[in-house]
Design an enzyme around this catalytic site. Structure first.
Site, PDB file in Angstrom:
ATOM      1  N   ARG A 261       0.827  -1.117  -0.162  1.00 54.80           N
ATOM      2  CA  ARG A 261      -0.130  -0.102   0.493  1.00 54.80           C
ATOM      3  C   ARG A 261       0.684   1.328   0.249  1.00 54.80           C
ATOM      4  O   ARG A 261       2.022   1.048   0.136  1.00 54.80           O
ATOM      5  CB  ARG A 261      -1.394  -0.030   1.094  1.00 54.80           C
ATOM      6  CG  ARG A 261      -1.620  -1.174   1.076  1.00 54.80           C
ATOM      7  CD  ARG A 261      -2.753  -0.599   2.340  1.00 54.80           C
ATOM      8  NE  ARG A 261      -3.398   0.277   1.972  1.00 54.80           N
ATOM      9  CZ  ARG A 261      -4.039   1.156   3.522  1.00 54.80           C
ATOM     10  NH1 ARG A 261      -2.831   0.500   4.345  1.00 54.80           N
ATOM     11  NH2 ARG A 261      -4.463   1.646   3.987  1.00 54.80           N
TER      12      ARG A 261
ATOM     13  N   GLU B  76       8.578  -9.753   2.136  1.00 53.80           N
ATOM     14  CA  GLU B  76       9.469  -9.427   2.733  1.00 53.80           C
ATOM     15  C   GLU B  76      10.022  -7.948   2.220  1.00 53.80           C
ATOM     16  O   GLU B  76       9.838  -6.894   1.641  1.00 53.80           O
ATOM     17  CB  GLU B  76      10.782  -9.824   1.324  1.00 53.80           C
ATOM     18  CG  GLU B  76      10.938 -11.249   0.873  1.00 53.80           C
ATOM     19  CD  GLU B  76       9.383 -11.316   0.120  1.00 53.80           C
ATOM     20  OE1 GLU B  76       9.427 -10.048  -1.258  1.00 53.80           O
ATOM     21  OE2 GLU B  76       9.018 -12.562  -0.644  1.00 53.80           O
TER      22      GLU B  76
END
Lengths: 454, 209
Positions: free
Chosen positions: B113, B140
């Site tokens: 986001r 990750e």
């Protein structure tokens, strides 16, 4: 300086305090283990203070305190290795919710056990009891009631087997509501007096076989033994065993009311994998008696009807019925046979009494599982989705209860293992069972998220 | 390959046929979770952190690299309501709260986001979700900022855009084992040592020396 001298005992207390400091710096799955550590820390400090005030030449007091520190050293072991990665954290909210529902403020600490066993250890009650026996040491009473529940360390992720936790929670409820204690007076009434008489006769017979020569006359040993004395000793021994077995039976009853069929599957699997069906201990009745009574309750609670669509599940229950048909009653009446029969008859007779008392407690509460939800969750698991997939368009729909999820996972494991096995083309069924366990833990995690955040 | 609209996503989420259904669970609030063309996904409770003191060279062709990877990484758990702090230049692995099951004709792309990105948080470096994928997504996380960033399980962290794959008629049930990360319920350690080409590369290296 001899062993047990004041300096050495002070050293021991110092090392314990140091170890507690180290353990306090660790990260645990919740704040609960630290509550237990704070209690230990406080107690050890108080013991250390007490040692300093003892006169050097009072070896008895020093030895007693030394022993008390050894006990604390053992207690401290209860808190080793309980980092989040060693504990099935996803399952814990279930038990905290149950305690909350029963308005019990006990803190439960879960720990992996190097021994392949589940156990319940009311640690603060024990600490309080021990402290009372040491008037020379000022250890204040625990403010929180803390119990340690342990599980086989190799089974950390075995969500389904951990339905056995319900039995350990049952121990806590049993103690809290004094169920077994209320039934205890019935034990003496229910010990079969005729059989007991036969047992004592057998005992006397053994004495009759042993002869002594007194003043040139041959006398059998039974002449020196009072039958009444043997009768009361045997009664005492059997009552002691039955009292301990009663705790187990009551905990089993709580567990099945709380967890439903999932508990029977879990405990039976655990017992069958680790113990001979007829082997018993002073603390635990033989597995066949436990399984027999649980299956009986399974019928009475109507689970048979609820689960009849799952043929393999019903077969599994029938299998439990079959293997628990055993009895200690036999025509070959050795003393051991008679003892076993007395114990079996008595514990079976107490079962119904225990059931009605437990029911008075659990009936006040809602049931924690629902067969409609279980069936929905079974479908999800069969599609390799965590059992509580939220499908309803209505965003405020009720999530499936954690215990329904566990029941559904057990049904899938028993009834649909072959289907999943062929779908996953795995080489071992254990791999498939492990996948079901992992999906179950994920489902419980999602359920907890839903419960707390939505 | 077309991107599914909000209505199409909802339709696939509630599809009655499991072979067509897009499973994303839990969907707790359809209004806020499904946007136009994307679905928000949240952060789970399990993480894998790196033990810096143990880090040496990660050579995927090295014998015993699987053990080495496990040795330098550690699983941790952060309950709901608590946070995990990611320091500048630190890498950790996290998992999505959501468990996914993609049908054979859909695939997805995971994108962080932008609200997190603007704080310097890199969320996903391998964004493709293949058709028939089943399990949670491993993120990750890397902090490119100069300040530590706190991450809370349960917060919306990334979004997935859903794409239709034309003419893909595979039976997902038959290829459940195809992906090494299928059926994961918590972040997974790297399984790079399973790459088939590594053996070949390693043998070339041996020939040369």
């Amino acid at each position: 300086m001899g062993i047990g001298s004041k300096d050495l005992v002070i050293d021991k207390a110092f090392k314990l305090e140091k170890r507690i400091d180290e353990l306090q710096a660790k990260e645990y799955y919740s704040k609960d283990p630290k509550k237990l550590l704070s209690l230990f820390s406080k107690s050890i400090k108080q013991i250390a203070e007490s040692i300093k005030s003892i006169e050097n030449e009072d070896p008895i007091k020093i030895r007693r305190i030394n022993f008390l520190l050894t006990v604390y050293h053992y207690f401290l072991d209860e808190i080793e290795h309980i980092e989040a990665d060693n504990v099935p954290v996803e399952m814990l909210p279930i038990f905290n919710e149950i305690l909350k529902e029963y308005q019990l403020k006990t803190v439960l600490v879960f720990r992996p056990n190097p021994i392949y066993n589940y156990s319940y250890f009311p640690i603060t009650r024990l600490i309080d009891e021990i402290s009372q026996k040491y008037p020379e040491v000022r250890v204040s009473e625990a403010q929180n009631d803390i119990a340690v529940i342990s599980f086989p360390s190799s089974e950390r992720t075995s969500a389904l087997l951990h339905c056995c936790f319900a039995h350990e929670i049952g121990h806590h409820l049993n103690e809290s509501f004094s169920i077994a204690a209320q039934i205890e007076p019935k034990i003496l009434e229910l010990i079969d007096k005729k059989l007991l008489d036969k047992y004592v006769e057998g005992w006397l017979e053994l004495f009759r076989k042993h002869k002594s020569v007194i003043d040139g006359t041959e006398v059998t040993l039974d002449k020196f033994i009072l039958k009444d004395h043997l009768f009361s000793r045997a009664t005492e021994e059997f009552a002691r065993i039955i009292r301990k077995w009663l705790d187990e039976i009551v905990s089993d009853i709580f567990a099945i009311y709380l967890f439903g069929p999932a508990y029977i599957f879990a405990i039976s699997e655990f017992l069958l994998s680790s113990q001979d069906l007829e082997k018993y201990y002073e603390t635990h009745p033989p597995p066949f008696i436990r399984i027999k009574n649980l299956v009986k309750l399974f019928d009475e609670l109507g689970f048979y009807k609820d689960l009849e669509v799952y043929a393999d599940v019903i077969k599994r229950i029938d299998f439990y019925k079959e293997i628990s048909k055993k009895t200690f009653e036999s025509e070959n009446e050795t003393m051991q046979d008679i003892k076993n029969t007395i114990l079996e008859r008595c514990i079976n007779a107490l079962f119904d009494l225990a059931k009605s008392l437990v029911l008075q407690q659990v009936n006040l509460l809602k049931r924690h599982f629902d067969f409609e939800d279980i069936n929905k969750a079974v479908i999800a698991f069969r599609n390799l989705i965590p059992g509580n997939e939220i499908l309803n368009k209505n965003a405020v729909s009720k999530p499936i209860d954690a215990i329904s999820i566990l029941n559904a996972a057990w049904i899938v494991r028993i009834n649909f293992i072959d289907e999943l096995y062929s779908m996953l083309s795995k080489t071992e069924k254990s791999t498939v069972r492990n996948i079901i366990d992992e999906l179950t833990l994920k489902a419980l995690d999602l359920q907890e998220f839903h419960r707390r955040m939505v | 390959m077309t991107v599914l609209s909000r209505d199409q996503i909802i339709q696939r989420i509630f599809h009655e046929d499991i072979t067509k259904r897009l499973v994303i669970t839990p969907i707790t609030d359809i209004e806020s979770q499904i946007g136009n063309g994307t679905i928000d996904i949240r952060l789970g409770t399990r993480f894998i952190i790196f033990k810096r003191r143990k880090i040496g060279t990660l050579d995927p062709t090295e014998k015993g690299i699987d053990e080495k990877i496990r040795e330098l990484q550690e699983r941790i758990y952060t309950p709901y309501g608590e946070k995990i702090v990611l320091h500048p230049n630190e890498l950790i692995l996290g998992g999505s709260l959501e468990y996914l099951r993609f049908p054979s004709d859909l695939m997805g792309y995971v994108v962080g986001r932008s609200s997190w990105g603007r704080l310097g948080l890199i969320i996903e470096t391998s964004p493709v979700i293949h058709p028939c994928f089943i399990g949670i997504i491993t993120f990750e996380f890397a902090n490119l900022s100069t300040a530590p960033i706190a991450l809370y399980p349960g917060t919306r962290i990334a979004q997935i855009s859903i794409h239709r794959v034309e003419n893909n008629i595979q039976d997902c049930r038959k290829i459940l084992n195809a992906s090494r990360y299928n059926l994961s319920t918590s972040p997974e350690f790297s399984k790079i040592y399973k790459d088939l080409e590594l053996e070949k590369i390693k043998s070339l290296f041996t020939e040369q020396t």
